[in-house]
Write an enzyme that holds these catalytic residues in place. Structure first.
Site, PDB file in Angstrom:
ATOM      1  N   HIS A  92       0.857  -1.185   0.000  1.00 56.43           N
ATOM      2  CA  HIS A  92       0.000   0.000   0.000  1.00 56.43           C
ATOM      3  C   HIS A  92       0.891   1.232   0.000  1.00 56.43           C
ATOM      4  O   HIS A  92       1.938   1.228   0.626  1.00 56.43           O
ATOM      5  CB  HIS A  92      -0.900   0.009   1.249  1.00 56.43           C
ATOM      6  CG  HIS A  92      -2.039   0.951   1.112  1.00 56.43           C
ATOM      7  ND1 HIS A  92      -1.915   2.285   1.402  1.00 56.43           N
ATOM      8  CD2 HIS A  92      -3.305   0.757   0.691  1.00 56.43           C
ATOM      9  CE1 HIS A  92      -3.080   2.872   1.170  1.00 56.43           C
ATOM     10  NE2 HIS A  92      -3.933   1.966   0.735  1.00 56.43           N
ATOM     11  N   ASP A 125      -8.037  -5.095  -0.026  1.00 56.81           N
ATOM     12  CA  ASP A 125      -8.567  -5.907  -1.117  1.00 56.81           C
ATOM     13  C   ASP A 125      -8.251  -7.386  -0.994  1.00 56.81           C
ATOM     14  O   ASP A 125      -8.793  -8.203  -1.728  1.00 56.81           O
ATOM     15  CB  ASP A 125      -8.010  -5.409  -2.464  1.00 56.81           C
ATOM     16  CG  ASP A 125      -8.530  -4.037  -2.790  1.00 56.81           C
ATOM     17  OD1 ASP A 125      -9.708  -3.799  -2.521  1.00 56.81           O
ATOM     18  OD2 ASP A 125      -7.758  -3.214  -3.293  1.00 56.81           O
TER      19      ASP A 125
HETATM   20  N1  ACO Z   1       4.174  -7.649  -4.986  1.00 66.12           N
HETATM   21  C1  ACO Z   1       5.526  -7.658  -5.147  1.00 66.12           C
HETATM   22  N2  ACO Z   1       6.338  -6.589  -4.948  1.00 66.12           N
HETATM   23  C2  ACO Z   1       5.741  -5.456  -4.554  1.00 66.12           C
HETATM   24  C3  ACO Z   1       4.349  -5.350  -4.380  1.00 66.12           C
HETATM   25  C4  ACO Z   1       3.555  -6.492  -4.613  1.00 66.12           C
HETATM   26  N3  ACO Z   1       2.233  -6.472  -4.452  1.00 66.12           N
HETATM   27  N4  ACO Z   1       4.027  -4.078  -4.015  1.00 66.12           N
HETATM   28  C5  ACO Z   1       5.192  -3.417  -3.968  1.00 66.12           C
HETATM   29  N5  ACO Z   1       6.230  -4.233  -4.285  1.00 66.12           N
HETATM   30  C6  ACO Z   1       7.667  -3.873  -4.292  1.00 66.12           C
HETATM   31  C7  ACO Z   1       8.034  -3.062  -5.509  1.00 66.12           C
HETATM   32  O1  ACO Z   1       8.442  -3.886  -6.593  1.00 66.12           O
HETATM   33  C8  ACO Z   1       9.145  -2.214  -4.949  1.00 66.12           C
HETATM   34  O2  ACO Z   1      10.291  -3.000  -4.864  1.00 66.12           O
HETATM   35  P1  ACO Z   1      11.786  -2.325  -5.075  1.00 66.12           P
HETATM   36  O3  ACO Z   1      11.925  -1.365  -3.932  1.00 66.12           O
HETATM   37  O4  ACO Z   1      12.713  -3.493  -5.021  1.00 66.12           O
HETATM   38  O5  ACO Z   1      11.724  -1.653  -6.419  1.00 66.12           O
HETATM   39  C9  ACO Z   1       8.705  -1.908  -3.518  1.00 66.12           C
HETATM   40  O6  ACO Z   1       7.876  -3.035  -3.144  1.00 66.12           O
HETATM   41  C10 ACO Z   1       7.905  -0.630  -3.372  1.00 66.12           C
HETATM   42  O7  ACO Z   1       6.809  -0.684  -4.266  1.00 66.12           O
HETATM   43  P2  ACO Z   1       6.197   0.565  -5.033  1.00 66.12           P
HETATM   44  O8  ACO Z   1       5.467   0.091  -6.235  1.00 66.12           O
HETATM   45  O9  ACO Z   1       7.256   1.608  -5.202  1.00 66.12           O
HETATM   46  O10 ACO Z   1       5.171   1.091  -3.941  1.00 66.12           O
HETATM   47  P3  ACO Z   1       4.014   2.101  -4.214  1.00 66.12           P
HETATM   48  O11 ACO Z   1       3.718   2.745  -2.906  1.00 66.12           O
HETATM   49  O12 ACO Z   1       4.313   2.981  -5.377  1.00 66.12           O
HETATM   50  O13 ACO Z   1       2.802   1.148  -4.670  1.00 66.12           O
HETATM   51  C11 ACO Z   1       0.941  -0.305  -4.632  1.00 66.12           C
HETATM   52  C12 ACO Z   1       1.785   0.719  -3.849  1.00 66.12           C
HETATM   53  C13 ACO Z   1       0.549   0.266  -6.003  1.00 66.12           C
HETATM   54  C14 ACO Z   1      -0.339  -0.578  -3.842  1.00 66.12           C
HETATM   55  C15 ACO Z   1       1.778  -1.609  -4.803  1.00 66.12           C
HETATM   56  O14 ACO Z   1       2.109  -2.124  -3.529  1.00 66.12           O
HETATM   57  C16 ACO Z   1       1.029  -2.671  -5.629  1.00 66.12           C
HETATM   58  O15 ACO Z   1       1.107  -2.641  -6.854  1.00 66.12           O
HETATM   59  N6  ACO Z   1       0.312  -3.607  -4.948  1.00 66.12           N
HETATM   60  C17 ACO Z   1      -0.464  -4.615  -5.670  1.00 66.12           C
HETATM   61  C18 ACO Z   1      -1.773  -4.015  -6.153  1.00 66.12           C
HETATM   62  C19 ACO Z   1      -2.752  -3.762  -5.028  1.00 66.12           C
HETATM   63  O16 ACO Z   1      -2.991  -4.603  -4.181  1.00 66.12           O
HETATM   64  N7  ACO Z   1      -3.360  -2.566  -5.055  1.00 66.12           N
HETATM   65  C20 ACO Z   1      -4.399  -2.182  -4.097  1.00 66.12           C
HETATM   66  C21 ACO Z   1      -3.930  -1.101  -3.190  1.00 66.12           C
HETATM   67  S1  ACO Z   1      -5.137  -0.749  -1.959  1.00 66.12           S
HETATM   68  C22 ACO Z   1      -6.253   0.188  -2.783  1.00 66.12           C
HETATM   69  O17 ACO Z   1      -6.034   0.885  -3.714  1.00 66.12           O
HETATM   70  C23 ACO Z   1      -7.597   0.128  -2.247  1.00 66.12           C
END
Ligand code: ACO
Length: 428
Positions: free
Chosen positions: A307, A364
């Site tokens: 998140h 979710d």
């Molecule tokens: N699975 C694997 N790796 C992940 C995940 C995941 N679900 N989420 C983040 N990471 C990793 C990224 O690859 C990144 O790794 P790095 O530092 O080695 O490059 C690190 O964790 C940080 O991730 P970011 O994408 O920079 O985090 P951000 O805050 O931008 O994104 C997000 C948050 C979009 C929710 C992300 O965690 C994601 O895509 N999750 C899966 C989709 C999801 O569940 N979305 C619902 C969110 S809740 C909502 O909107 C109601």
């Protein structure tokens, strides 16, 4: 003593006020930055550090896993309040008295009739159209049927647009599902309570009486409340920014629905259940999928994990996990996908990759399991999220208009070509 922040640019110091929020959060007020520095701006892709507004609606602390609506803990509201009470709280700032709540509900019911011609628009969509696209279109179309609801010259006008949307939206949501399922449309029964009427419009078959059970109503109420607001997330910021151009409420909410649709935002609840199903059908090998999620060359992400703001745990996920077990138990359903979800999260929570990046299950991760148990098709999950988020979007839009916020218009740092002469097509 007033607090300030000092910024040094090319040897020159500038002072900016520090604003203090009601939970002692600090924010540097850079409103005067460009003027004082002769054009310097800031770059913050994804607005990870940028506050777009001051808001008195929702407080969340991602480090401590706190979420409060108007000062009330989400745990208390999910346990004790109804969705309509929470809607009133978010939109008007205080929990309603019985008289206020009854009036709000009656005003909503009085405005809940959807024009039969909206039905014709719905008919023009293919049956397999994604319901988020349909819902966004129908919500936008409400403006055409209610053109007076766009001008807000008084608090009364605004109130009327709000109750109109609160009344018609559940009808549109249920129509999206009925269309998918090939069921005749239902206009609801205003003698029923708000949630009861919503459940009836969703689930009633034309050849059978329907009365929502307490389990179904409690589950719906809880899910809607937990989704009702989440401060300046992607869809809410969209609603505020569209509304800041003085586009009407319905157009602003329609844009919010489109923003919510994406799999990185509300669309994740559909993506989660599809992922859990795929893992189950692939033999339930959690480790394989954890490895895929960690592999930077693989686009797969563990949906429902991580998140932008919560870096400890998502308090909504904690409540929903318990609720999912309760609902399956009460309805006597055994869903192997719940076991896959639990197994997957146990492995991920003990994995160094997820631990070091503070990736926890989000709202979710478990919500789809409840929707499925209630008989809601997977494509409708994000629509249900939108139904819950509606009062939050309305509250945020109303606050933006009442605070007379300027039109949203970010800056950029231009990194393209400098001025160059036009080259005619034969010389390119
Ligand atoms: N699975 C694997 N790796 C992940 C995940 C995941 N679900 N989420 C983040 N990471 C990793 C990224 O690859 C990144 O790794 P790095 O530092 O080695 O490059 C690190 O964790 C940080 O991730 P970011 O994408 O920079 O985090 P951000 O805050 O931008 O994104 C997000 C948050 C979009 C929710 C992300 O965690 C994601 O895509 N999750 C899966 C989709 C999801 O569940 N979305 C619902 C969110 S809740 C909502 O909107 C109601």
């Amino acid at each position: 003593m007033s607090k300030t922040a000092v910024l040094e640019i090319e040897g020159k110091k500038y002072e900016f006020p520090l604003e203090v929020g009601s939970e002692k959060e600090l924010a540097i007020d850079i409103k005067q930055l460009r003027g004082a520095t002769n054009g310097v701006t800031t770059i913050d892709p994804g607005f990870k550090n940028t506050g777009s507004c001051k808001s008195a609606i929702t407080f969340l602390d991602g480090e401590q896993g706190i979420l409060r609506y108007r000062g009330y803990a989400i745990e208390d509201l999910a346990e004790k309040a109804s969705f309509l009470e929470v809607s009133y709280l978010l939109i008007f700032g205080e929990l309603p008295t019985k008289v206020q709540l009854d009036k709000f509900e009656q005003d909503i019911k009085d405005q809940s009739l959807v024009d039969e011609d909206v039905h014709k628009i719905l008919d023009a969509f293919p049956k397999n159209a994604h319901p988020m696209g349909v819902l966004s279109s129908l919500t936008s179309a409400l403006t055409a049927f209610n053109p007076k609801s766009v001008e807000y010259s008084s608090a009364d006008d605004m109130y009327k647009a709000i109750v109109m949307l609160m009344g018609k939206f559940p009808v549109l949501v249920s129509w999206c599902m009925r269309k998918m399922k090939g069921l005749p449309l239902d206009f609801g029964d205003v003698d029923l309570g708000y949630e009861e009427n919503f459940a009836m419009m969703m689930f009633k078959r034309p050849n059978k009486q329907y009365k929502a059970s307490k389990v179904v109503l409690d589950a719906l109420d809880k899910l809607l409340i937990l989704h009702a607001d989440h401060e300046q997330n992607c869809s809410t910021s969209t609603v505020r920014i569209v509304g800041s151009s003085h586009a009407g409420l319905f157009a602003s909410i329609s844009a919010g629905i489109s923003a919510l649709w994406g799999p990185l935002h509300g669309g994740a609840n559909q993506a989660v259940i599809e992922m859990l199903e795929a893992i189950k059908n692939d033999g339930g090998d959690y480790e394989k999928y954890i490895a895929k999620a960690k592999d930077k060359n693989d686009p797969f992400r563990l949906m429902g994990f991580g998140h932008r703001v919560y870096k400890n745990f998502d308090p909504r996920a904690k409540i929903i996990k318990v609720a999912a077990e309760q609902v399956l138990n009460d309805l006597g359903i055994e869903d192997p996908v719940l076991d896959v979800a639990k197994g997957l999260s146990d492995v991920a929570l003990n994995d160094e990759y997820f631990k070091s990046r503070n990736l926890y299950p989000n709202v979710d991760f478990y919500s789809g399991i409840i929707y499925r148990a209630l008989g809601i098709p997977v494509e409708m999950f994000t629509v249900l999220f939108a139904m819950g988020r509606l009062p939050g979007w309305i509250a945020q839009w109303k606050e933006m208009r009442e605070n007379k916020e300027p039109i949203g218009r970010p800056r950029q740092l231009y990194v393209g070509e400098p001025l160059r002469p036009y080259v005619s097509i034969e010389n390119r």
